[in-house]
Design a protein around this motif. Structure first.
Motif, PDB file in Angstrom:
ATOM      1  N   TYR A   1       0.811  -1.215   0.000  1.00  0.00           N
ATOM      2  CA  TYR A   1       0.000   0.000   0.000  1.00  0.00           C
ATOM      3  C   TYR A   1       0.849   1.271   0.000  1.00  0.00           C
ATOM      4  O   TYR A   1       0.346   2.354  -0.273  1.00  0.00           O
ATOM      5  CB  TYR A   1      -0.986  -0.010   1.165  1.00  0.00           C
ATOM      6  CG  TYR A   1      -2.145  -0.942   0.905  1.00  0.00           C
ATOM      7  CD1 TYR A   1      -3.177  -0.579   0.050  1.00  0.00           C
ATOM      8  CD2 TYR A   1      -2.188  -2.200   1.493  1.00  0.00           C
ATOM      9  CE1 TYR A   1      -4.225  -1.437  -0.212  1.00  0.00           C
ATOM     10  CE2 TYR A   1      -3.240  -3.064   1.239  1.00  0.00           C
ATOM     11  CZ  TYR A   1      -4.257  -2.674   0.392  1.00  0.00           C
ATOM     12  OH  TYR A   1      -5.297  -3.533   0.122  1.00  0.00           O
TER      13      TYR A   1
ATOM     14  N   ARG B   1      -7.096 -11.591   3.020  1.00  0.00           N
ATOM     15  CA  ARG B   1      -7.466 -10.233   3.448  1.00  0.00           C
ATOM     16  C   ARG B   1      -7.368  -9.243   2.288  1.00  0.00           C
ATOM     17  O   ARG B   1      -8.210  -8.347   2.155  1.00  0.00           O
ATOM     18  CB  ARG B   1      -6.557  -9.782   4.594  1.00  0.00           C
ATOM     19  CG  ARG B   1      -7.052  -8.583   5.326  1.00  0.00           C
ATOM     20  CD  ARG B   1      -8.344  -8.916   6.023  1.00  0.00           C
ATOM     21  NE  ARG B   1      -8.940  -7.711   6.547  1.00  0.00           N
ATOM     22  CZ  ARG B   1     -10.195  -7.612   6.945  1.00  0.00           C
ATOM     23  NH1 ARG B   1     -10.988  -8.661   6.888  1.00  0.00           N
ATOM     24  NH2 ARG B   1     -10.674  -6.496   7.404  1.00  0.00           N
TER      25      ARG B   1
ATOM     26  N   TYR C   1     -10.344  -9.605   0.189  1.00  0.00           N
ATOM     27  CA  TYR C   1     -11.464  -8.951   0.864  1.00  0.00           C
ATOM     28  C   TYR C   1     -11.405  -7.437   0.661  1.00  0.00           C
ATOM     29  O   TYR C   1     -12.413  -6.787   0.366  1.00  0.00           O
ATOM     30  CB  TYR C   1     -11.441  -9.284   2.357  1.00  0.00           C
ATOM     31  CG  TYR C   1     -12.468  -8.520   3.156  1.00  0.00           C
ATOM     32  CD1 TYR C   1     -13.800  -8.936   3.172  1.00  0.00           C
ATOM     33  CD2 TYR C   1     -12.109  -7.392   3.883  1.00  0.00           C
ATOM     34  CE1 TYR C   1     -14.747  -8.232   3.896  1.00  0.00           C
ATOM     35  CE2 TYR C   1     -13.038  -6.680   4.602  1.00  0.00           C
ATOM     36  CZ  TYR C   1     -14.362  -7.104   4.613  1.00  0.00           C
ATOM     37  OH  TYR C   1     -15.292  -6.405   5.325  1.00  0.00           O
ATOM     38  N   MET C   2     -10.189  -6.872   0.807  1.00  0.00           N
ATOM     39  CA  MET C   2     -10.024  -5.426   0.655  1.00  0.00           C
ATOM     40  C   MET C   2     -10.360  -4.978  -0.766  1.00  0.00           C
ATOM     41  O   MET C   2     -10.814  -3.869  -0.984  1.00  0.00           O
ATOM     42  CB  MET C   2      -8.593  -5.009   0.995  1.00  0.00           C
ATOM     43  CG  MET C   2      -8.207  -5.231   2.439  1.00  0.00           C
ATOM     44  SD  MET C   2      -9.099  -4.180   3.573  1.00  0.00           S
ATOM     45  CE  MET C   2      -8.357  -2.610   3.198  1.00  0.00           C
ATOM     46  N   GLU C   3     -10.143  -5.834  -1.732  1.00  0.00           N
ATOM     47  CA  GLU C   3     -10.429  -5.497  -3.121  1.00  0.00           C
ATOM     48  C   GLU C   3     -11.854  -5.865  -3.521  1.00  0.00           C
ATOM     49  O   GLU C   3     -12.237  -5.732  -4.671  1.00  0.00           O
ATOM     50  CB  GLU C   3      -9.433  -6.201  -4.048  1.00  0.00           C
ATOM     51  CG  GLU C   3      -8.010  -5.723  -3.866  1.00  0.00           C
ATOM     52  CD  GLU C   3      -7.823  -4.262  -4.190  1.00  0.00           C
ATOM     53  OE1 GLU C   3      -8.480  -3.773  -5.127  1.00  0.00           O
ATOM     54  OE2 GLU C   3      -7.041  -3.593  -3.498  1.00  0.00           O
TER      55      GLU C   3
END
Length: 197
Positions: free
Chosen positions: A127, A155, A158-160
């Protein structure tokens, strides 16, 4: 730094090229000097350089600021792998206070928790845009194990906005298992593997 790198490549690694992957140390006080050293050592057999997991913990700029870009560029251009040593910057503020425990249990707690540092380091680099600026940069997270990788991938999915996925080696073709367990590392460091008997 230069004296250490010279000794390492000439006296430590050279006699055992089939056993030792030469690992240099960088000059952390100046990324331009560090970049010059990477380029100087690229032709001498160095394949990797150690680096910090969390530079701000030692009062140095974070990886997303651009401060380290000359160093990262030199690594990318020469194919030098950044070997990020988990907890090399010291334990983070999220660490539990284990000073009241005996050394064996305190050490076990910190060692078992290294996967958390691997996840945090990987997320920071992802990031922080490091791989957007340097898509050819190669990085390994030393001593963090690999058990955290499926959790991080889950994760990130999930974030995308993707559905979670699971990763097991059951049913994975043998060639892929070979790459996951050791082949990718050998290719990354350009290190020959011993013949299988």
């Amino acid at each position: 730094m230069r004296a250490w790198n010279d000794w390492h490549i000439e006296a430590w690694a050279a006699p055992y090229p089939e056993r030792i992957i030469p690992l240099q140390v960088p000059w952390l006080n100046d990324p331009v000097v560090a970049a010059e050293e990477i380029r100087r050592n690229a032709g001498r057999g160095f394949k990797t350089v150690t680096f910090l997991d969390n530079p701000p913990a030692l009062g140095l700029p974070p990886v997303w600021t651009g401060h380290w870009d000359p160093f990262f560029l030199a690594c990318e251009e020469t194919g030098t792998v950044l070997s990020i040593h988990i907890c090399a910057s010291g334990l983070t503020q999220e660490s539990f206070d284990v000073t009241s425990l005996d050394m064996a249990r305190a050490g076990a707690i910190e060692s078992a928790g290294t996967m958390m540092y691997g996840i945090k380091t990987a997320i920071t680099w992802l990031y922080g845009g490091v791989f957007t600026r340097f898509p050819g940069l190669k990085v390994t997270l030393a001593e963090s194990g690999a058990a955290w990788v499926p959790a991080l991938l889950d994760r990130l999915h999930y974030m995308e906005g993707h559905a979670g996925t699971t990763f097991l080696l059951d049913g994975v073709p043998d060639e892929d298992v070979r790459k996951i367990t050791h082949g990718n590392a050998a290719a990354l460091f350009r290190h020959p593997l011993p013949a299988v008997s």
